[in-house]
Every structure is written in C-alpha cells, then in structure tokens.
Design an enzyme around this catalytic site. Sequence first.
Site, PDB file in Angstrom:
ATOM      1  N   TYR A   1       0.767  -1.302   0.124  1.00  0.00           N
ATOM      2  CA  TYR A   1      -0.022   0.073  -0.075  1.00  0.00           C
ATOM      3  C   TYR A   1       0.780   1.109  -0.155  1.00  0.00           C
ATOM      4  CZ  TYR A   1      -3.616   3.391   1.606  1.00  0.00           C
ATOM      5  OH  TYR A   1      -4.234   4.357   1.755  1.00  0.00           O
TER       6      TYR A   1
ATOM      7  N   ASP B   1       9.175   2.861  -0.021  1.00  0.00           N
ATOM      8  CA  ASP B   1       8.354   3.645   0.887  1.00  0.00           C
ATOM      9  C   ASP B   1       8.330   3.177   2.478  1.00  0.00           C
ATOM     10  OD1 ASP B   1       5.982   4.214   2.009  1.00  0.00           O
ATOM     11  OD2 ASP B   1       4.476   3.925   0.658  1.00  0.00           O
TER      12      ASP B   1
ATOM     13  N   LYS C   1       3.904   9.309   8.876  1.00  0.00           N
ATOM     14  CA  LYS C   1       3.371   8.758  10.190  1.00  0.00           C
ATOM     15  C   LYS C   1       4.105   9.362  11.519  1.00  0.00           C
ATOM     16  CE  LYS C   1       1.278   5.038   8.250  1.00  0.00           C
ATOM     17  NZ  LYS C   1      -0.267   4.663   8.508  1.00  0.00           N
TER      18      LYS C   1
END
Length: 461
Positions: A153, A253, A281
Amino acid sequence: MVKAIDDLYVYNKEGSSNLFQEAEEVIPGGVTANIKHFDPHPIFMKKGKGSRLIDVDNEEYIDYSLCYGALITGHGHPEVMKATSRQLMDSGTVIFGTPHELEITMAKKINELYPSMERIRYANSGTEANLLATRLAIAHTHKEKIAKFEGHYHGGLNNLLVSVNPSEANAGPAERPVSVYETDGIAEDERHNTIVLPFNDLDSTEKLLRKHADELAAVFIEPIQGGFIPATHEFIDGLRKLTEELNIVLIFDEVKTGFRVHLGGAQHIYDVKPDITTLGKVLGGGFPVGAIGGKKEIMDKSAANAKGDVFAVGSDSAATTDVVFHSGTYNGHPVVLAAGLETIELLEKDNLIDNLFANTMQLRRRLENLYAKYDIPMKAIGVGSIFNIVFTDEEVNNYRDLWNADMDLRKDIDMELLNLGIHVKPLNRYSMSTMHTLKDIDDTVNAHEKAITNVLGRRRR
Ligand code: PMP
C-alpha cells in the site's frame, strides 16, 4: 442501541452507535477515512493517555492501533505536547508560510538517520510524498510507467492504488500478477500504467522488470510489507542491482517502517540505499506529515528557480516544465516538525527504542505461546515495534500467503478484544508505543485468553 452480531456476542457501544448514526447523516459512511470503518460500527473515542484510549461511553482500551502507527510515543507524551505548545507560543503564530529554521534542523536529522535522503522535501501525508516521488522518477528517467508489489500500500494515488488486496479470483498467476485497480473513479486511460510484481520472488520480478525496463520509471516497495512481512536480504539486494542496471528509480516507501523497525528504517536493516525514500506517520509525531528524500540529482529536479514559478501569470511554460512541481500551503509546518523532532529525539534517548522493541518481542512471544496452548496455529509476525497476528501454520512471505490464514477467527477474536478493552482495528496490525508497560502486556495477554475461550465456547455450541 445495542447491536447483537449473533445471539451470543453483544457489541455494546451505545454512545458510539448513536454517534455513528448521527455521523452517517453528514459524512458518507459515517467515517472520514474508509479504513476507519468496520461492522457494525467503529468506536468513537474522546480521550487518549499514554497507551490508552477512552471512548464516549467512558470505556478504556489499550491502544494497538496508535493512529495506524503514527503515535510511537503513545497518546499525549508530555514532551511532545510541550514541544508542540512551545512552538506555538514561542513563534506567536501557527505557521509562517515562509521558510523557517526548523525545516533545516529536521532535514539534517532525517539525513543523519537516513543517509540516502541527501535532499529532503516535506508534504502533508504519505500519499502526497509518494505523489512527488512518482513525478520525480518520471522526470528523471523520461519513462512513464510505475511498478509496485502485490499487497503493498502506498496511499490513494491513481497509479499506486493497484493490487493492494486483490481477490484470489482476480489476482492472476503468482509470477505475473494482474494489475487490479482498487477504486472506482480512475479513468480508463490511467489504468494501464502500473505493473504489479511478486514480492520476495526475485526471478519473476527480474523477468518482469527486464520485459518492461524501457517503460518503467520507478519501482515502489514497502521493504517490509505492511510493516510486518520482511523482504529477504537476497531479494532487496537483487532488486537494488536490477533497478540500477535498468535505470529504474528504486523508491522505498518507509511511511510505515520509518523509525518503527529501526530509527534508520528498513534501509538501515538491509544496509541498502534506495534512490528515493518516502516517510510519514512517526515523522510528524501524530500530526499530518510526509517527506520525500533521495539522491541529490533526482531531488534537485524539484528545486524552484526564478523562471519556474507555475503561479507567475504569463510565465514561460517551457521554463516551468523543466522543474518538477511541488508545493503545498502547509509543507514543513512548524508545529508538525516540532512534534516530530521531539518524538525522534525521545526515541534516541535512554535506549527508549530498544526497550520498545524488547517489549514488542515479549508480547509477540507470549501471544504465540498462548495460542499454542489452545492448539490454534498462530504467528505473531513483525519487525521492531510492529507486528501482525496471522492464524496460519504456513510460512508468510508475501500477500498471497495471507490467503491461507483464518481471517474469520481473527475477526471474531478482534471483536471480542474490543469488548475486553483492547483496541485494534479488526484485521489490522499491532503497533506498540514507548508508553506501553509490562502491565499492559500482561493485560493484553489475559484479554486474548478470555477472547479465545469466548470464541471457542461460542463455536462449540
Ligand atoms: N505508504 C504506506 C506504506 C502506508 O502505510 C501508508 C498509510 N498507511 C501510506 C503510504 C499513506 O500514508 P497517508 O495515510 O499518510 O497518506
């Protein structure tokens, strides 16, 4: 309203149920991010403290979601709260809308921990970071397609929201996965630009990369899929060599893995330098953030120059096209960076991160032992401060291996846990924080035991 999922399980979250009904009147599906939805309805929280969340019915939960991993120092860490208010009070404003010194301080800190990130730009989310990464790769290589791995994702971008959770019926052959688009609303023209690769299968990945080398600008990878399924070292080394040879930009990522599997991310563990890295995050200490960094020669394509202001009316469009556009009202937000920098500095102090990793390992092992006691095949798979509970006795090396897992059991256990004061979004990963105590671990293991006996009891009837 009390909801009974079946005649033996009662999900009694009255306040949340009422608020959810109210939310549905003004918010599509009652949630502001689809991931927050689950049946019969999500829980509405009103307070957080350390490892805990408190819902609108005043029920307390040990939180393992931690805002999908963002809160590595837990809810409301006093130092992070202080750094945030200090930044607000000292500067006398929320945001300058101009360059400021903290942008440099944070970029230096990122570069120290992630030496591959030679130049850094900020954004407001992981999705935005991956948007700029894509554009930079296309500009750098003059090629137009993107490759990504099945089950990975990278946010909600048109060219990356592909084969994240494909069904067995649609996913195609393991060595040549089909590109399955995960959302409605993508124009037909845009549906042919993403090649899907099989994670941890170097031979098949090599074949696909060589076949498409002339059209591939970038390969995106979560080096540890979902933060819990690690790539093998051999796979990462092979991928690094191939992408170099074929002039394909390798993009790690690390939005999820950054600071959570090691302060220096997965790339530190694998001892490899991607061309571009994206972070999010933890970097914002709970505030919205994204960062993109990488090789100077690639990153500098986004450097503004006097000719290149897309907003200058009548500016020469030829001049603007040699600059990769990157802007954003809130990029480098001082309050976000203050919270993020404090978070990173806390993790660096007093072996805090080592202690966090040791606690996470303890919880994983104790849960595995507990499920073994009940003869339930279960693996608590993860790295650093993230793990997932997978009900299987088979090896888990990629997305397809998860098809073998018992998701119904996981769902039943998760729903029980929500009634027993353990908060994790059903079927989602566990993230730990530096605020989780040994007592929390004890309580969590005990809650799992109760959840197991409740579920087994119901199934026996
Ligand atoms: N990449 C990865 C690996 C992620 O885990 C996420 C978020 N879960 C994203 C990108 C998207 O980040 P955001 O939600 O901040 O846009």
